[in-house]
Structures are given as structure tokens and as C-alpha cells.
Design a protein around this motif. Structure first.
Motif, PDB file in Angstrom:
ATOM      1  N   UNK A 155      63.721  70.375  96.969  1.00  0.00           N
ATOM      2  CA  UNK A 155      64.921  70.636  96.188  1.00  0.00           C
ATOM      3  C   UNK A 155      65.581  69.403  95.610  1.00  0.00           C
ATOM      4  N   UNK A 156      65.081  68.205  95.916  1.00  0.00           N
ATOM      5  CA  UNK A 156      65.696  66.970  95.415  1.00  0.00           C
ATOM      6  C   UNK A 156      64.605  66.127  94.757  1.00  0.00           C
ATOM      7  N   UNK A 157      64.848  65.711  93.535  1.00  0.00           N
ATOM      8  CA  UNK A 157      63.920  64.813  92.850  1.00  0.00           C
ATOM      9  C   UNK A 157      64.490  63.398  92.936  1.00  0.00           C
ATOM     10  N   UNK A 158      63.885  62.586  93.783  1.00  0.00           N
ATOM     11  CA  UNK A 158      64.388  61.239  94.053  1.00  0.00           C
ATOM     12  C   UNK A 158      64.308  60.377  92.797  1.00  0.00           C
ATOM     13  N   UNK A 159      63.312  60.594  91.974  1.00  0.00           N
ATOM     14  CA  UNK A 159      63.159  59.795  90.760  1.00  0.00           C
ATOM     15  C   UNK A 159      64.291  60.065  89.768  1.00  0.00           C
ATOM     16  N   UNK A 160      64.717  61.301  89.663  1.00  0.00           N
ATOM     17  CA  UNK A 160      65.830  61.637  88.767  1.00  0.00           C
ATOM     18  C   UNK A 160      67.128  61.022  89.287  1.00  0.00           C
ATOM     19  N   UNK A 161      67.322  61.063  90.592  1.00  0.00           N
ATOM     20  CA  UNK A 161      68.519  60.438  91.177  1.00  0.00           C
ATOM     21  C   UNK A 161      68.510  58.937  90.901  1.00  0.00           C
ATOM     22  N   UNK A 162      67.336  58.321  90.967  1.00  0.00           N
ATOM     23  CA  UNK A 162      67.228  56.895  90.645  1.00  0.00           C
ATOM     24  C   UNK A 162      67.611  56.595  89.213  1.00  0.00           C
ATOM     25  N   UNK A 163      67.123  57.421  88.281  1.00  0.00           N
ATOM     26  CA  UNK A 163      67.487  57.225  86.876  1.00  0.00           C
ATOM     27  C   UNK A 163      68.986  57.425  86.646  1.00  0.00           C
ATOM     28  N   UNK A 164      69.568  58.385  87.338  1.00  0.00           N
ATOM     29  CA  UNK A 164      71.012  58.627  87.202  1.00  0.00           C
ATOM     30  C   UNK A 164      71.803  57.434  87.729  1.00  0.00           C
TER      31      UNK A 164
END
Length: 81
Positions: free
Chosen positions: A26-35
Motif C-alpha cells: 500500500x505504500x510506494x517508497x519511491x513516490x514518497x522519495x520524489x515527494x
């Protein structure tokens, strides 16, 4: 946000986006990194704009000196007893 926090967000975001290969449901770590990297860049830009305004040199207003045409009398009072 200051420069330090912005750089921290950039570094943390880069680590999450590029260095980690974790799968969390349920969590995309790569998207959180980009954010986080985007927030760091926005913080750096905002800090630069705010600091740029603080460092503007403002010409001082012309000072006006008032001089009285009447003579000044200096009185010396007697010391208390």
C-alpha cells in the motif's frame, strides 16, 4: 523551512527514491522519495526568495538636524545635603 531542513528533505527523498528497494503493501517508497525531494526543492527556493528580500539594501532617509536659535543655558544644581 530553512536551508538545513530543505537539504535534509532532498537527501532523504533521494535515498528513498534511488537507494532503497523495499516493497511495503500500500505504500510506494519511491513516490514518497520524489515527494520529499520536491518539498526540499520548494523549501530551498522559498528560503532563497525570503533571504533575498532581507538582504536588499535600503538607502537611509535623509537626516534632518534641528538647531535652536536660542542660546542654551546650563544650570548646575547644588548637591543634596
Amino acid at each position: 523551512m530553512g536551508i538545513g531542513v530543505s537539504i535534509f528533505l532532498l537527501a532523504l527523498g533521494a535515498i528513498l527514491a534511488f537507494a532503497l528497494n523495499i516493497d511495503i503493501a500500500g505504500i510506494d517508497v519511491h513516490v514518497i522519495g520524489w515527494i520529499l525531494m520536491a518539498a526540499g526543492v520548494i523549501g530551498l527556493i522559498m528560503t532563497a526568495l525570503i533571504w533575498g528580500r532581507r538582504r536588499q539594501v535600503v538607502a537611509p532617509a535623509e537626516t534632518v538636524e534641528y538647531r535652536s536659535t536660542e542660546p542654551v543655558e546650563y544650570r548646575r544644581e547644588a548637591p543634596p545635603l
